[in-house]
Motif scaffolding. Structure first.
Motif, PDB file in Angstrom:
ATOM      1  N   LEU A  59      19.329 -31.183  79.651  1.00  0.00           N
ATOM      2  CA  LEU A  59      18.777 -31.213  80.044  1.00  0.00           C
ATOM      3  C   LEU A  59      16.953 -30.640  79.335  1.00  0.00           C
ATOM      4  CD1 LEU A  59      19.913 -29.777  83.561  1.00  0.00           C
ATOM      5  CD2 LEU A  59      19.078 -32.291  83.476  1.00  0.00           C
ATOM      6  N   GLY A  60      17.595 -30.398  78.274  1.00  0.00           N
ATOM      7  CA  GLY A  60      16.801 -29.605  77.219  1.00  0.00           C
ATOM      8  C   GLY A  60      16.323 -30.798  76.440  1.00  0.00           C
ATOM      9  N   MET A  61      16.546 -31.990  76.619  1.00  0.00           N
ATOM     10  CA  MET A  61      16.217 -32.896  75.947  1.00  0.00           C
ATOM     11  C   MET A  61      14.972 -33.537  76.430  1.00  0.00           C
ATOM     12  SD  MET A  61      17.287 -33.639  72.794  1.00  0.00           S
ATOM     13  CE  MET A  61      16.854 -35.302  72.159  1.00  0.00           C
TER      14      MET A  61
ATOM     15  N   ILE B 256      12.440 -31.805  77.867  1.00  0.00           N
ATOM     16  CA  ILE B 256      11.659 -30.898  77.659  1.00  0.00           C
ATOM     17  C   ILE B 256      10.953 -31.233  75.748  1.00  0.00           C
ATOM     18  CG2 ILE B 256      11.006 -28.890  76.381  1.00  0.00           C
ATOM     19  CD1 ILE B 256      12.885 -28.160  78.458  1.00  0.00           C
ATOM     20  N   PHE B 257      11.945 -31.497  75.345  1.00  0.00           N
ATOM     21  CA  PHE B 257      11.766 -32.180  73.743  1.00  0.00           C
ATOM     22  C   PHE B 257      11.048 -33.923  73.825  1.00  0.00           C
ATOM     23  CE2 PHE B 257      13.278 -34.757  69.651  1.00  0.00           C
ATOM     24  CZ  PHE B 257      12.501 -32.918  68.908  1.00  0.00           C
ATOM     25  N   HIS B 258      11.535 -34.344  74.507  1.00  0.00           N
ATOM     26  CA  HIS B 258      10.169 -35.263  75.249  1.00  0.00           C
ATOM     27  C   HIS B 258       9.161 -35.834  75.446  1.00  0.00           C
ATOM     28  CE1 HIS B 258      14.792 -38.644  75.201  1.00  0.00           C
ATOM     29  NE2 HIS B 258      14.852 -37.837  74.381  1.00  0.00           N
ATOM     30  N   TYR B 259       8.929 -34.677  76.131  1.00  0.00           N
ATOM     31  CA  TYR B 259       7.587 -34.528  76.933  1.00  0.00           C
ATOM     32  C   TYR B 259       6.778 -33.794  75.095  1.00  0.00           C
ATOM     33  CZ  TYR B 259       8.444 -35.680  81.671  1.00  0.00           C
ATOM     34  OH  TYR B 259       8.087 -35.916  82.415  1.00  0.00           O
ATOM     35  N   ILE B 260       7.392 -32.979  74.398  1.00  0.00           N
ATOM     36  CA  ILE B 260       6.921 -32.489  73.493  1.00  0.00           C
ATOM     37  C   ILE B 260       6.658 -33.237  72.793  1.00  0.00           C
ATOM     38  CG2 ILE B 260       7.171 -30.462  71.681  1.00  0.00           C
ATOM     39  CD1 ILE B 260       8.541 -28.639  73.951  1.00  0.00           C
ATOM     40  N   TYR B 261       7.503 -34.254  71.934  1.00  0.00           N
ATOM     41  CA  TYR B 261       7.584 -35.367  71.165  1.00  0.00           C
ATOM     42  C   TYR B 261       6.007 -35.704  71.100  1.00  0.00           C
ATOM     43  CZ  TYR B 261       8.869 -39.099  67.727  1.00  0.00           C
ATOM     44  OH  TYR B 261       8.793 -39.948  67.024  1.00  0.00           O
ATOM     45  N   HIS B 262       5.794 -36.192  72.494  1.00  0.00           N
ATOM     46  CA  HIS B 262       4.592 -36.860  72.606  1.00  0.00           C
ATOM     47  C   HIS B 262       2.852 -36.596  72.247  1.00  0.00           C
ATOM     48  CE1 HIS B 262       6.768 -38.582  75.735  1.00  0.00           C
ATOM     49  NE2 HIS B 262       6.483 -40.200  75.041  1.00  0.00           N
ATOM     50  N   TYR B 263       3.191 -34.796  71.822  1.00  0.00           N
ATOM     51  CA  TYR B 263       2.241 -34.380  71.784  1.00  0.00           C
ATOM     52  C   TYR B 263       2.001 -34.388  70.123  1.00  0.00           C
ATOM     53  CZ  TYR B 263       0.910 -33.812  75.903  1.00  0.00           C
ATOM     54  OH  TYR B 263       0.172 -33.918  77.587  1.00  0.00           O
ATOM     55  N   LYS B 264       2.900 -34.281  69.056  1.00  0.00           N
ATOM     56  CA  LYS B 264       3.511 -34.234  67.720  1.00  0.00           C
ATOM     57  C   LYS B 264       3.492 -35.226  67.144  1.00  0.00           C
ATOM     58  CE  LYS B 264       6.834 -31.480  68.028  1.00  0.00           C
ATOM     59  NZ  LYS B 264       7.285 -29.997  67.335  1.00  0.00           N
TER      60      LYS B 264
ATOM     61  N   LEU C 221      16.750 -41.064  79.787  1.00  0.00           N
ATOM     62  CA  LEU C 221      18.490 -40.694  78.811  1.00  0.00           C
ATOM     63  C   LEU C 221      18.311 -39.718  79.516  1.00  0.00           C
ATOM     64  CD1 LEU C 221      17.392 -42.925  75.869  1.00  0.00           C
ATOM     65  CD2 LEU C 221      18.839 -43.562  77.545  1.00  0.00           C
ATOM     66  N   PRO C 222      17.398 -38.582  79.000  1.00  0.00           N
ATOM     67  CA  PRO C 222      18.697 -37.133  79.206  1.00  0.00           C
ATOM     68  C   PRO C 222      19.583 -37.028  80.659  1.00  0.00           C
ATOM     69  CG  PRO C 222      16.381 -36.843  78.570  1.00  0.00           C
ATOM     70  CD  PRO C 222      16.032 -38.703  78.715  1.00  0.00           C
TER      71      PRO C 222
END
Length: 168
Positions: free
Chosen positions: A87-89, A91-99, A123-124
């Motif tokens: 489930l934490g992934m 958040i990571f996937h959303y943040i990845y779009h801004y990196k 996937l998560p």
């Protein structure tokens, strides 16, 4: 057999192999942790018997087996922890779009606005469901072992209800 192409379900440029490796290793570790039920069950079952000099085992009078939920203890927690990580992934996937490459701009230009959410959630959430289903299957397997190999007169009633009542 061909490996499925998971890049359609992840953010653009995301290393899906690293996430898949993390999930598979986590699932294997969770399974191995769950196997600690077996020695716990064996030692609780051994306490029901008196062993004489020969290998003859005699069931003690009035012996009671520990409750299933007590023996189960924390054995399934690996699955739960991995499910929370999955489930934490999200958040990571959303943040990845801004990196780095700022792939969020690419996602905003796409005709389907749901594409961003599909790539961040698919996937998560699938991995989360696999973890929960795996934990439930292991619970059923261990409950089957408990009910099959424990002498019937040693089992306290309502073992299935006690599982849900004793959840931490």
């Amino acid at each position: 057999m061909r490996k499925p192409d998971l890049t359609r379900w992840t953010p653009p440029g995301f290393n899906v192999n690293a996430e898949a490796h993390f999930f598979i290793v986590g699932l294997a570790a969770s399974f191995l942790l769950s196997l600690t039920f077996i020695p716990g069950y064996s030692s609780a079952r051994k306490c029901l018997y008196i062993t004489y000099q020969s290998t003859e085992k005699i069931l003690m009078e009035g012996a009671r087996m520990a409750d299933f939920s007590e023996i189960l203890g924390f054995t399934l927690y690996g699955f739960y922890i991995l499910a929370i990580c999955m489930l934490g992934m999200i958040i990571f996937h959303y943040i990845y779009h801004y990196k780095d490459s700022k792939s969020i701009y690419l996602m905003k230009r796409l005709p389907k606005s749901s594409e961003l959410h599909k790539r961040c959630l698919a996937l998560p959430i699938t991995a989360f469901l696999i973890c929960i289903i795996s934990a439930f299957v292991m619970l059923l397997v261990y409950f089957g072992i408990y009910m099959t190999f424990t002498p019937e007169q040693c089992i306290a009633p309502d073992q299935w209800q006690k599982i849900w009542r004793d959840l931490p």
